[in-house]
Design an enzyme around this catalytic site. Structure first.
Site, mmCIF file in Angstrom:
data_model
loop_
_atom_site.group_PDB
_atom_site.id
_atom_site.type_symbol
_atom_site.label_atom_id
_atom_site.label_comp_id
_atom_site.label_asym_id
_atom_site.label_seq_id
_atom_site.Cartn_x
_atom_site.Cartn_y
_atom_site.Cartn_z
ATOM 1 N N LYS A 29 0.867 -1.191 0.000
ATOM 2 C CA LYS A 29 0.000 0.000 0.000
ATOM 3 C C LYS A 29 0.894 1.229 0.000
ATOM 4 C CE LYS A 29 -2.863 1.418 3.542
ATOM 5 N NZ LYS A 29 -4.151 1.494 4.258
ATOM 6 N N ARG A 72 -11.391 -1.279 5.678
ATOM 7 C CA ARG A 72 -10.703 -2.107 6.682
ATOM 8 C C ARG A 72 -10.652 -1.433 8.047
ATOM 9 N NH1 ARG A 72 -6.327 1.151 8.267
ATOM 10 N NH2 ARG A 72 -4.338 0.529 7.341
ATOM 11 N N ASP A 120 -20.364 15.577 15.251
ATOM 12 C CA ASP A 120 -19.286 16.208 14.474
ATOM 13 C C ASP A 120 -19.559 17.707 14.472
ATOM 14 O OD1 ASP A 120 -17.709 17.157 12.100
ATOM 15 O OD2 ASP A 120 -17.350 15.016 11.827
ATOM 16 N N ARG A 122 -19.064 19.554 12.123
ATOM 17 C CA ARG A 122 -19.715 19.767 10.817
ATOM 18 C C ARG A 122 -21.069 19.048 10.896
ATOM 19 N NH1 ARG A 122 -16.239 18.016 5.956
ATOM 20 N NH2 ARG A 122 -16.024 16.097 7.132
ATOM 21 N N GLY A 175 -8.610 7.609 15.433
ATOM 22 C CA GLY A 175 -8.065 8.803 14.774
ATOM 23 C C GLY A 175 -6.569 9.003 14.972
ATOM 24 N N ASP A 177 -3.347 7.932 14.554
ATOM 25 C CA ASP A 177 -2.597 6.898 13.829
ATOM 26 C C ASP A 177 -1.217 7.407 13.422
ATOM 27 O OD1 ASP A 177 -3.435 8.738 11.999
ATOM 28 O OD2 ASP A 177 -3.952 7.290 10.454
ATOM 29 N N LYS A 181 -0.563 12.699 17.631
ATOM 30 C CA LYS A 181 -2.022 12.715 17.614
ATOM 31 C C LYS A 181 -2.573 12.020 18.865
ATOM 32 C CE LYS A 181 -2.903 12.322 12.617
ATOM 33 N NZ LYS A 181 -3.693 11.515 11.675
ATOM 34 N N SER A 247 -6.433 1.653 17.507
ATOM 35 C CA SER A 247 -6.214 1.224 16.123
ATOM 36 C C SER A 247 -5.253 2.185 15.448
ATOM 37 C CB SER A 247 -7.553 1.224 15.379
ATOM 38 O OG SER A 247 -7.349 1.270 13.990
HETATM 39 N N1 LIG Z 1 -6.635 3.810 12.669
HETATM 40 C C1 LIG Z 1 -6.535 3.715 11.365
HETATM 41 O O1 LIG Z 1 -6.236 2.659 10.832
HETATM 42 C C2 LIG Z 1 -6.827 4.914 10.523
HETATM 43 C C3 LIG Z 1 -7.065 4.740 9.146
HETATM 44 C C4 LIG Z 1 -7.354 5.861 8.384
HETATM 45 C C5 LIG Z 1 -7.413 7.118 8.963
HETATM 46 N N2 LIG Z 1 -7.145 7.253 10.297
HETATM 47 C C6 LIG Z 1 -7.179 8.571 10.961
HETATM 48 O O2 LIG Z 1 -8.529 8.874 11.264
HETATM 49 C C7 LIG Z 1 -8.677 10.294 11.373
HETATM 50 C C8 LIG Z 1 -9.882 10.731 10.572
HETATM 51 O O3 LIG Z 1 -9.627 10.509 9.186
HETATM 52 P P1 LIG Z 1 -10.728 10.860 8.086
HETATM 53 O O4 LIG Z 1 -10.138 10.451 6.790
HETATM 54 O O5 LIG Z 1 -12.051 10.302 8.476
HETATM 55 O O6 LIG Z 1 -10.751 12.452 8.198
HETATM 56 P P2 LIG Z 1 -11.939 13.418 7.788
HETATM 57 O O7 LIG Z 1 -11.312 14.764 7.672
HETATM 58 O O8 LIG Z 1 -12.714 12.865 6.645
HETATM 59 O O9 LIG Z 1 -12.895 13.374 9.064
HETATM 60 C C9 LIG Z 1 -12.553 13.880 10.327
HETATM 61 C C10 LIG Z 1 -13.842 14.401 10.953
HETATM 62 O O10 LIG Z 1 -13.591 14.737 12.321
HETATM 63 C C11 LIG Z 1 -14.341 15.897 12.590
HETATM 64 N N3 LIG Z 1 -13.819 16.542 13.784
HETATM 65 C C12 LIG Z 1 -12.757 17.369 13.893
HETATM 66 N N4 LIG Z 1 -12.612 17.746 15.169
HETATM 67 C C13 LIG Z 1 -13.598 17.127 15.871
HETATM 68 C C14 LIG Z 1 -13.972 17.132 17.238
HETATM 69 N N5 LIG Z 1 -13.293 17.837 18.147
HETATM 70 N N6 LIG Z 1 -15.052 16.398 17.615
HETATM 71 C C15 LIG Z 1 -15.736 15.676 16.714
HETATM 72 N N7 LIG Z 1 -15.419 15.634 15.399
HETATM 73 C C16 LIG Z 1 -14.366 16.358 14.994
HETATM 74 C C17 LIG Z 1 -14.221 16.738 11.339
HETATM 75 O O11 LIG Z 1 -15.233 17.724 11.265
HETATM 76 C C18 LIG Z 1 -14.363 15.659 10.265
HETATM 77 O O12 LIG Z 1 -15.710 15.468 9.870
HETATM 78 C C19 LIG Z 1 -7.346 10.880 10.876
HETATM 79 O O13 LIG Z 1 -6.559 11.259 11.998
HETATM 80 C C20 LIG Z 1 -6.706 9.742 10.122
HETATM 81 O O14 LIG Z 1 -5.305 9.854 10.084
HETATM 82 C C21 LIG Z 1 -6.876 6.177 11.071
#
Ligand SMILES: NC(=O)c1ccc[n+]([C@@H]2O[C@H](COP(=O)([O-])OP(=O)(O)OC[C@H]3O[C@@H](n4cnc5c(N)ncnc54)[C@H](O)[C@@H]3O)[C@@H](O)[C@H]2O)c1
Length: 277
Positions: A29, A72, A120, A122, A175, A177, A181, A247
């Protein structure tokens, strides 16, 4: 599955190379995290997965890394919840309803959990996701009051603290990851029974990192989910315990989804564009 490799691209973001092999296939990936991209009208995360035959090395399929990652990541939250949440746990709070929050909600709904609350800043995102699943949109407090709480925010500020913890709850922290963070205070993390997908990643760039570097949590207090699934380690101690799953994302999880997509394509259940290299 070797550790993922980070390639910095300052000041824009970073690339990650994530290889894994299993079940007759191997995968790489190649995925990004470029936080400034939304301002340019582009996704933060983009990339491609190359799936190869593990016997001949022949490339089999290229897949959109975003779609596979979202599926996943959501699926792992559902697997962790099945393995770790209390037996009576049903309601789901989603804090952060972006791409991965939405797929986490969909996967938990598909696994039979219900009556969710989507939260959220938003509001339109939370309302749309709640409408899709027949759940409700609500405040962070409403979501945090559910049996199963999934945090899927960018991880730039804590959305869970010790006052949110209740006996019997299960937290999926998705979140955080990468380094720097966190979605929960270190006090909240240290108060839970802890699980992660992979110790090295979780201790260096996951939700557990702050509590570990602060000396509040040691290796002996953290169990990998795989050990629970394989019956090698216990999961939740009892109905009253508070469990937290960190995660960070593993290539082996992508491999499981990519293999399933390849099998579905071979069975004629999904269509794909064919190219000769
Ligand atoms: N664990 C994993 O395997 C894994 C995989 C992919 C992404 N991630 C992580 O997950 C996180 C989210 O990724 P995404 O692609 O969904 O991002 P995204 O930008 O699509 O979504 C994030 C959401 O969080 C909201 N948000 C921000 N601050 C907030 C708060 N204080 N309270 C509630 N909501 C809030 C935003 O408005 C947004 O809708 C990132 O940090 C990303 O790196 C983790």
């Amino acid at each position: 599955m070797p550790a993922k490799i980070y390639l910095q691209s300052p000041p824009f973001g970073d690339f990650r190379a994530m290889p894994a092999r299993g079940d007759g296939v191997a995968l790489l990936k190649w995925i990004t995290s470029f936080p400034g991209n939304p301002a340019r009208g582009l996704p933060t995360v983009m990339g491609v997965i190359c799936l190869s035959d593990a016997e001949t090395g022949a490339p089999l399929m290229l897949l959109d890394a975003r779609a596979v990652t979202a599926l996943r990541t959501g699926a792992v939250a559902a697997v962790a919840t099945h393995a770790l949440a209390a037996e009576h746990a049903r309601t789901v709070g989603i804090i952060g309803c972006g791409l991965h929050g939405a797929w986490t909600a969909r996967c938990l709904a598909a696994a039979g959990y219900s009556a969710g609350v989507c939260s959220d800043p938003r509001e339109e995102e939370a309302t749309a996701l709640a409408g899709e699943l027949g759940w409700s949109a609500g405040s962070r407090e409403d979501a945090a009051a559910c049996d199963i709480v999934c945090c899927v925010t960018p991880g730039s500020q804590a959305v869970i603290d010790e006052s949110d913890l209740r006996e019997g709850m299960h937290l999926n922290m998705l979140g955080a990851d990468g380094p720097g963070k966190a979605e929960a205070t270190v006090g909240a993390v240290a108060a839970c029974t802890l699980f992660c997908d992979e110790w090295h990643q979780a201790s260096h760039g996951g939700e557990l990192t702050g509590a570990i570097s602060g000396g509040l949590v040691t290796r002996a207090q953290v169990t990998e989910l795989g050990a629970v699934l394989a019956g090698e380690a216990p999961g939740r101690a009892g109905p009253g315990s508070m469990t937290l799953f960190d995660s960070t994302g593993l290539a082996i999880q992508d491999l499981a989804v990519a293999r399933a997509v390849y099998d579905a394509w071979q069975a004629g259940a999904v269509q794909a564009q064919e190219i000769s290299l």
